[in-house]
Design a protein around this motif. Structure first.
Motif: not given
Length: 343
Positions: A171, A175, A199, A206, A251
C-alpha cells in the motif's frame, strides 16, 4: 571461433562469484529458519513479527540497482499522505523546451506544451529504483510524452517508509504512485515492473485515473507469494495466521484487496499490455499469460530468453511498449509475440 584465455578467466570468476553468493544466501536462509523455529516453539507471535519484518524488507542486488537512464531528468520531491519523502525525476517531451511550472506542493515540475501529448509514469518493483526503467525514457519523450519516474519509500534515493529505513509495504508503494500523479498530472499510461505492477493495480483500485497500463513481469497472486514465503521459512500454521493478521494491520486493509485478480473481478480497470518472458525465473510465464487472458481489454506480449530484468532494456520490448502507449497508427502494427523473432 575460439574463446580467448581472458574471456575464459572472466567467465570463471563470474561463476565463482555466483556460487559464493548462492552459498551465502543458503547459509543466511538456514540461520533465519533456525531462529524462527526456536521462536515458534516458545512464541508464535514473536516469530510472526520477525517474519513480518523480513517480508517488509526489500531485497537488494546489482540487477535491481542497474541504471539505464541516458540523460538526467529534473529532480523534485513529493510527500505522501503518510509523510514519506519520495524522489521524483521528470523528463520533458522532446521539443517541449524543458519549461517549468509550479506543482501543487510548490516545487517545479516539467511543463505541458503543444509538443506534449501526455504523461507516462514509470514504476519500479520491490527492491528496485527508477533507473531500472531508464531505457523507456528517450523513446517515450520522442513520441511526445513527458516521462515521470520515482523511487518508492525505502527504495532508491527516497526517504524511509512508515516502518523505518529499508522497510516498506505494497500500500505504501501504491500511495507513492498516487501522490506523484497528483503532483505531476493525470496519467496517460503507467509502465510498471514486477511487484510495481501489483501496486499500480492497487492504486487503480483506490481510484487512480489512468488511460492504459503496461505490466512487465507482472505479479498477480500476492497472497500466493506470501504462502511461498511462509513455505520457504517453514512457518507453522499458527505463525502463518498471525503473520497474515499483522500484515493486514500494517496494510490497513484486508489482504484480499492486494490480489490483482480480485481487483479484476470487482473493479473497473483500464486496458493493459502484459509483457512476460518465457524464461522468467522470478515470476513464471504462465502467471503473465493467465493475467492477460483474464484482463478486460488485455493483451500479451511474449518474449524469449530475457528473464525478469533484461526485458526492461530490450529494444524490441521498448518499441512495442511505446507503440502500445501511443495511439495506434494503421501503418505501424505492434508485434505481440516477440518470441517468434527469437528475441
Amino acid at each position: 571461433m575460439g574463446v580467448s584465455g581472458s574471456q575464459k578467466s572472466t567467465t570463471v570468476r563470474a561463476d565463482r562469484r555466483r556460487a559464493a553468493r548462492r552459498r551465502k544466501a543458503a547459509l543466511q536462509l538456514a540461520l533465519v529458519r533456525a531462529r524462527l523455529a526456536a521462536l515458534q516453539a516458545v512464541s508464535p507471535r514473536r516469530a510472526a513479527r520477525l517474519a513480518l519484518d523480513l517480508w517488509c524488507t526489500p531485497p537488494d542486488g546489482a540487477g535491481r540497482r542497474r541504471d539505464d537512464r541516458t540523460t538526467p531528468g529534473m529532480l523534485t520531491t513529493v510527500t505522501t499522505d503518510t509523510g514519506a519523502r519520495v524522489v521524483v525525476e521528470t523528463w520533458a517531451a522532446a521539443g517541449a523546451g524543458g519549461e517549468e511550472r509550479t506543482g501543487r506542493g510548490g516545487g517545479p515540475t516539467a511543463s505541458g506544451s503543444p509538443a506534449e501529448v501526455g504523461v507516462v509514469y514509470l514504476t519500479h518493483g520491490w527492491g528496485g529504483w527508477r533507473g531500472q526503467l531508464g531505457a523507456f525514457v528517450e523513446p517515450l519523450r520522442a513520441a511526445g510524452y513527458r516521462v515521470v519516474a520515482f523511487d518508492a519509500p525505502s527504495h532508491g534515493d527516497s526517504g524511509p517508509g512508515r516502518l523505518g529505513p529499508r522497510r516498506s509495504t505494497m500500500p505504501e508503494l501504491a500511495d507513492a504512485l498516487a501522490a506523484v500523479v497528483r503532483e505531476h498530472g493525470d496519467a496517460t499510461a503507467v509502465v510498471a515492473h514486477s511487484l510495481g505492477t501489483a501496486t499500480t493495480v492497487l492504486a487503480v483500485r483506490d481510484g487512480l485515473p489512468v488511460e492504459r497500463l503496461v505490466l512487465v513481469a507482472a505479479i498477480a497472486d500476492v497472497l500466493g507469494e506470501l504462502d511461498g514465503f511462509a513455505d520457504l521459512l517453514r512457518l507453522s500454521r499458527p505463525t502463518r495466521e498471525l503473520l497474515r493478521g499483522l500484515l493486514s494491520d500494517v496494510a490497513g486493509r484486508p489482504l484480499a484487496e492486494l490480489d490483482v485478480r480480485e481487483t479484476l473481478r470487482t473493479h473497473p480497470v483500464p486496458p493493459a499490455l502484459v509483457v512476460h518472458d518465457r524464461a522468467d525465473k522470478e515470476v513464471p510465464y504462465p502467471v503473465g499469460a493467465a493475467l492477460a487472458a483474464a484482463w478486460p481489454e488485455g493483451e500479451l506480449l511474449t518474449t524469449e530468453g530475457l528473464g525478469h530484468h533484461r526485458l526492461l532494456r530490450d529494444p524490441e520490448v521498448v518499441r512495442a511498449v511505446v507503440g502500445y502507449v501511443t495511439p495506434v497508427r494503421p501503418d505501424e502494427p505492434v508485434e505481440h509475440d516477440l518470441a517468434r523473432r527469437g528475441v
